[in-house]
Write a protein that holds these residues in place. Structure first.
Motif, PDB file in Angstrom:
ATOM      1  N   MET A   1       0.848  -1.192   0.000  1.00  0.00           N
ATOM      2  CA  MET A   1       0.000   0.000   0.000  1.00  0.00           C
ATOM      3  C   MET A   1       0.886   1.245   0.000  1.00  0.00           C
ATOM      4  SD  MET A   1      -3.377   0.739   2.305  1.00  0.00           S
ATOM      5  CE  MET A   1      -2.564   0.895   3.887  1.00  0.00           C
ATOM      6  N   PHE A   2       0.402   2.273  -0.690  1.00  0.00           N
ATOM      7  CA  PHE A   2       1.192   3.494  -0.853  1.00  0.00           C
ATOM      8  C   PHE A   2       0.274   4.687  -0.618  1.00  0.00           C
ATOM      9  CE2 PHE A   2       5.172   5.135  -2.954  1.00  0.00           C
ATOM     10  CZ  PHE A   2       4.885   6.488  -2.839  1.00  0.00           C
ATOM     11  N   LEU A   3       0.507   5.403   0.480  1.00  0.00           N
ATOM     12  CA  LEU A   3      -0.255   6.597   0.806  1.00  0.00           C
ATOM     13  C   LEU A   3       0.614   7.842   0.656  1.00  0.00           C
ATOM     14  CD1 LEU A   3      -2.126   5.302   3.954  1.00  0.00           C
ATOM     15  CD2 LEU A   3      -3.277   6.359   1.997  1.00  0.00           C
ATOM     16  N   VAL A   4      -0.026   8.951   0.316  1.00  0.00           N
ATOM     17  CA  VAL A   4       0.648  10.241   0.216  1.00  0.00           C
ATOM     18  C   VAL A   4       0.017  11.214   1.203  1.00  0.00           C
ATOM     19  CG1 VAL A   4       1.142  12.218  -1.271  1.00  0.00           C
ATOM     20  CG2 VAL A   4       1.181   9.904  -2.230  1.00  0.00           C
ATOM     21  N   VAL A  25      11.089  11.317  10.742  1.00  0.00           N
ATOM     22  CA  VAL A  25       9.663  11.551  10.465  1.00  0.00           C
ATOM     23  C   VAL A  25       9.191  10.691   9.295  1.00  0.00           C
ATOM     24  CG1 VAL A  25       7.978  13.256   9.648  1.00  0.00           C
ATOM     25  CG2 VAL A  25       9.659  13.890  11.391  1.00  0.00           C
ATOM     26  N   MET A  26       9.960  10.680   8.222  1.00  0.00           N
ATOM     27  CA  MET A  26       9.537   9.954   7.027  1.00  0.00           C
ATOM     28  C   MET A  26       9.658   8.437   7.205  1.00  0.00           C
ATOM     29  SD  MET A  26       8.312  12.304   5.235  1.00  0.00           S
ATOM     30  CE  MET A  26       7.898  11.312   3.784  1.00  0.00           C
ATOM     31  N   GLN A  27      10.589   7.994   8.042  1.00  0.00           N
ATOM     32  CA  GLN A  27      10.669   6.558   8.351  1.00  0.00           C
ATOM     33  C   GLN A  27       9.452   6.113   9.153  1.00  0.00           C
ATOM     34  OE1 GLN A  27      14.482   5.991  10.247  1.00  0.00           O
ATOM     35  NE2 GLN A  27      15.615   6.465   8.367  1.00  0.00           N
ATOM     36  N   LYS A  28       9.026   6.925  10.125  1.00  0.00           N
ATOM     37  CA  LYS A  28       7.821   6.620  10.882  1.00  0.00           C
ATOM     38  C   LYS A  28       6.608   6.567   9.953  1.00  0.00           C
ATOM     39  CE  LYS A  28       9.476   8.944  15.071  1.00  0.00           C
ATOM     40  NZ  LYS A  28       9.445  10.232  15.797  1.00  0.00           N
ATOM     41  N   ALA A  29       6.567   7.487   9.003  1.00  0.00           N
ATOM     42  CA  ALA A  29       5.464   7.507   8.052  1.00  0.00           C
ATOM     43  C   ALA A  29       5.474   6.247   7.180  1.00  0.00           C
ATOM     44  CB  ALA A  29       5.552   8.760   7.184  1.00  0.00           C
ATOM     45  N   ALA A  30       6.645   5.898   6.664  1.00  0.00           N
ATOM     46  CA  ALA A  30       6.754   4.735   5.781  1.00  0.00           C
ATOM     47  C   ALA A  30       6.343   3.443   6.484  1.00  0.00           C
ATOM     48  CB  ALA A  30       8.172   4.618   5.239  1.00  0.00           C
ATOM     49  N   GLN A  31       6.583   3.369   7.783  1.00  0.00           N
ATOM     50  CA  GLN A  31       6.177   2.186   8.543  1.00  0.00           C
ATOM     51  C   GLN A  31       4.665   2.009   8.553  1.00  0.00           C
ATOM     52  OE1 GLN A  31       8.015   2.794  12.371  1.00  0.00           O
ATOM     53  NE2 GLN A  31      10.086   2.419  11.570  1.00  0.00           N
ATOM     54  N   ARG A 199     -11.559  12.635  -6.993  1.00  0.00           N
ATOM     55  CA  ARG A 199     -11.237  14.035  -6.677  1.00  0.00           C
ATOM     56  C   ARG A 199     -10.798  14.207  -5.234  1.00  0.00           C
ATOM     57  NH1 ARG A 199     -13.654  18.090  -9.594  1.00  0.00           N
ATOM     58  NH2 ARG A 199     -14.152  17.423 -11.699  1.00  0.00           N
ATOM     59  N   ILE A 200     -10.563  13.113  -4.515  1.00  0.00           N
ATOM     60  CA  ILE A 200     -10.239  13.181  -3.094  1.00  0.00           C
ATOM     61  C   ILE A 200      -8.732  13.053  -2.866  1.00  0.00           C
ATOM     62  CG2 ILE A 200     -10.391  11.883  -0.916  1.00  0.00           C
ATOM     63  CD1 ILE A 200     -13.285  11.294  -1.578  1.00  0.00           C
ATOM     64  N   LEU A 201      -8.216  13.895  -1.968  1.00  0.00           N
ATOM     65  CA  LEU A 201      -6.863  13.734  -1.435  1.00  0.00           C
ATOM     66  C   LEU A 201      -6.970  13.593   0.081  1.00  0.00           C
ATOM     67  CD1 LEU A 201      -4.884  16.491  -3.391  1.00  0.00           C
ATOM     68  CD2 LEU A 201      -5.076  14.072  -3.959  1.00  0.00           C
ATOM     69  N   VAL A 202      -5.924  13.045   0.699  1.00  0.00           N
ATOM     70  CA  VAL A 202      -5.859  12.962   2.156  1.00  0.00           C
ATOM     71  C   VAL A 202      -4.586  13.664   2.616  1.00  0.00           C
ATOM     72  CG1 VAL A 202      -7.303  10.939   2.537  1.00  0.00           C
ATOM     73  CG2 VAL A 202      -4.890  10.624   1.948  1.00  0.00           C
ATOM     74  N   GLU A 203      -4.660  14.259   3.797  1.00  0.00           N
ATOM     75  CA  GLU A 203      -3.541  15.053   4.297  1.00  0.00           C
ATOM     76  C   GLU A 203      -3.534  15.034   5.816  1.00  0.00           C
ATOM     77  OE1 GLU A 203      -4.290  19.479   4.939  1.00  0.00           O
ATOM     78  OE2 GLU A 203      -5.445  19.120   3.089  1.00  0.00           O
ATOM     79  N   THR A 204      -2.428  15.500   6.387  1.00  0.00           N
ATOM     80  CA  THR A 204      -2.385  15.719   7.836  1.00  0.00           C
ATOM     81  C   THR A 204      -2.487  17.191   8.205  1.00  0.00           C
ATOM     82  OG1 THR A 204       0.040  15.815   7.861  1.00  0.00           O
ATOM     83  CG2 THR A 204      -1.009  13.655   8.309  1.00  0.00           C
ATOM     84  N   ALA A 222       2.781  10.280   9.379  1.00  0.00           N
ATOM     85  CA  ALA A 222       2.354   8.899   9.626  1.00  0.00           C
ATOM     86  C   ALA A 222       0.856   8.806   9.884  1.00  0.00           C
ATOM     87  CB  ALA A 222       3.125   8.313  10.810  1.00  0.00           C
ATOM     88  N   TYR A 223       0.288   9.871  10.439  1.00  0.00           N
ATOM     89  CA  TYR A 223      -1.117   9.820  10.832  1.00  0.00           C
ATOM     90  C   TYR A 223      -2.081   9.992   9.656  1.00  0.00           C
ATOM     91  CZ  TYR A 223       0.700  10.360  15.618  1.00  0.00           C
ATOM     92  OH  TYR A 223       1.373  10.207  16.807  1.00  0.00           O
ATOM     93  N   VAL A 224      -1.561  10.242   8.462  1.00  0.00           N
ATOM     94  CA  VAL A 224      -2.461  10.285   7.314  1.00  0.00           C
ATOM     95  C   VAL A 224      -3.088   8.898   7.086  1.00  0.00           C
ATOM     96  CG1 VAL A 224      -1.078   9.696   5.244  1.00  0.00           C
ATOM     97  CG2 VAL A 224      -2.724  11.538   5.140  1.00  0.00           C
ATOM     98  N   ARG A 225      -2.429   7.871   7.598  1.00  0.00           N
ATOM     99  CA  ARG A 225      -3.002   6.520   7.537  1.00  0.00           C
ATOM    100  C   ARG A 225      -4.364   6.493   8.257  1.00  0.00           C
ATOM    101  NH1 ARG A 225      -1.260   1.056   6.726  1.00  0.00           N
ATOM    102  NH2 ARG A 225      -3.085  -0.228   7.198  1.00  0.00           N
ATOM    103  N   ASP A 226      -4.462   7.175   9.389  1.00  0.00           N
ATOM    104  CA  ASP A 226      -5.717   7.192  10.150  1.00  0.00           C
ATOM    105  C   ASP A 226      -6.811   7.949   9.397  1.00  0.00           C
ATOM    106  OD1 ASP A 226      -4.831   6.069  13.007  1.00  0.00           O
ATOM    107  OD2 ASP A 226      -3.243   7.344  12.197  1.00  0.00           O
ATOM    108  N   VAL A 227      -6.428   9.038   8.727  1.00  0.00           N
ATOM    109  CA  VAL A 227      -7.387   9.770   7.900  1.00  0.00           C
ATOM    110  C   VAL A 227      -7.872   8.879   6.758  1.00  0.00           C
ATOM    111  CG1 VAL A 227      -7.757  11.814   6.472  1.00  0.00           C
ATOM    112  CG2 VAL A 227      -6.267  11.963   8.476  1.00  0.00           C
ATOM    113  N   ALA A 228      -6.945   8.177   6.128  1.00  0.00           N
ATOM    114  CA  ALA A 228      -7.302   7.302   5.011  1.00  0.00           C
ATOM    115  C   ALA A 228      -8.226   6.175   5.455  1.00  0.00           C
ATOM    116  CB  ALA A 228      -6.041   6.739   4.372  1.00  0.00           C
ATOM    117  N   GLU A 229      -7.936   5.585   6.591  1.00  0.00           N
ATOM    118  CA  GLU A 229      -8.786   4.497   7.092  1.00  0.00           C
ATOM    119  C   GLU A 229     -10.198   5.001   7.368  1.00  0.00           C
ATOM    120  OE1 GLU A 229      -6.609   3.005  10.427  1.00  0.00           O
ATOM    121  OE2 GLU A 229      -5.310   1.720   9.185  1.00  0.00           O
TER     122      GLU A 229
END
Length: 259
Positions: A1-4, A25-31, A199-204, A222-229
């Motif tokens: 899975m790949f989130l932005v 920060v980006m390593q935590k996000a990638a996890q 037309r949807i994007l997700v962000e923190t 990393a918390y954009v995962r929670d928005v996406a879920e």
């Protein structure tokens, strides 16, 4: 899975107590499958400092602009155009209107917003729009300046479904932040239900507005995962499907390849 994470302020995170570095920060996000981020500027000096902090990374792109609440700081449209022309800059902004905190300089806010769109059209780069208590003027300027020609996104959407519909009519994308998870955000959820998936994007918007269950803490990509879920449940799709679609949307709007 790949989130932005389509909108974050990487330069504003707490690197003294919470994170060791941008790498951290980006390593935590990638996890958590968040593998790319758009770092957004709010002033021109801030953009320069942000570039120095982050450097050249394959997992971060930049936006260059002047936030409507920062117009008391030095800015120059010629400098904005020069900085925004850089190939690693994929958008203008964040720009827009904020009459909630500042109404006395509304005319200046409108002038600067228009100039961002004009430069965006000139460079063929989309605009990242902030709006608060300025719905009518925001929509009017988007239409009058033909922002649909360069494209754009209303980030951290907090408006109603009528506003969402008007933005969609102008070809805009709509980005949802952790606010959509808040208990009192039913208006935003109603709008999210009518926005087409493409037309949807997700962000923190990190370090601000952390989603439930992190509300009240410093936000991070990393918390954009929670928005996406949360958005996946709202839209009735799997989080894997939502990740795929929103990443494709990001690439299409900002004319980048991230995978």
């Amino acid at each position: 899975m790949f989130l932005v994470d389509s909108h974050c302020h990487l330069d504003c995170l707490d690197y003294e107590k919470k994170h060791e570095s941008v790498d951290d920060v980006m390593q935590k996000a990638a996890q958590r499958d968040v593998k790319y981020a758009l770092a957004v500027a709010t002033t021109l000096p801030g953009y320069t400092k942000m570039r120095e902090l982050i450097g050249e990374r394959p997992d971060v792109a930049f936006s260059c602009g002047i936030h409507p609440l920062n117009l008391d700081e030095p800015y120059d449209f010629t400098q904005l155009r020069e900085l925004a022309a850089d190939k690693r800059v994929v958008a203008l902004g964040e720009t827009g209107l904020d009459y909630y905190y500042q109404k006395e300089n509304a005319a200046l806010q409108r002038e600067v917003f228009r100039e961002h769109i004009r430069i965006g059209r000139e460079l063929n780069k989309p605009v990242i729009v902030h709006t608060r208590d300025a719905r009518e003027d925001t929509l009017a300027i988007i239409r009058e300046e033909q922002a649909g020609e360069c494209g754009g996104v209303l980030h951290c959407f907090t408006e109603d479904k009528e506003t969402a519909s008007a933005l969609l009519d102008e070809g805009f994308y709509i980005s949802f932040s952790g606010i959509v998870t808040f208990r009192n955000a039913e208006q935003i959820r109603e709008a999210a239900r009518i926005v087409p998936l493409d037309r949807i994007l997700v962000e923190t918007d990190s370090p601000y507005l952390a989603p439930v269950p992190f509300r009240g803490k410093e936000n991070q990509p990393a918390y954009v995962r929670d928005v996406a879920e949360y958005m996946a449940v709202l839209k009735g799709v799997s989080v894997e499907a939502l990740a795929e679609i929103t990443t494709d949307n990001f690439c299409r709007l900002f004319q980048v390849s991230v995978r």
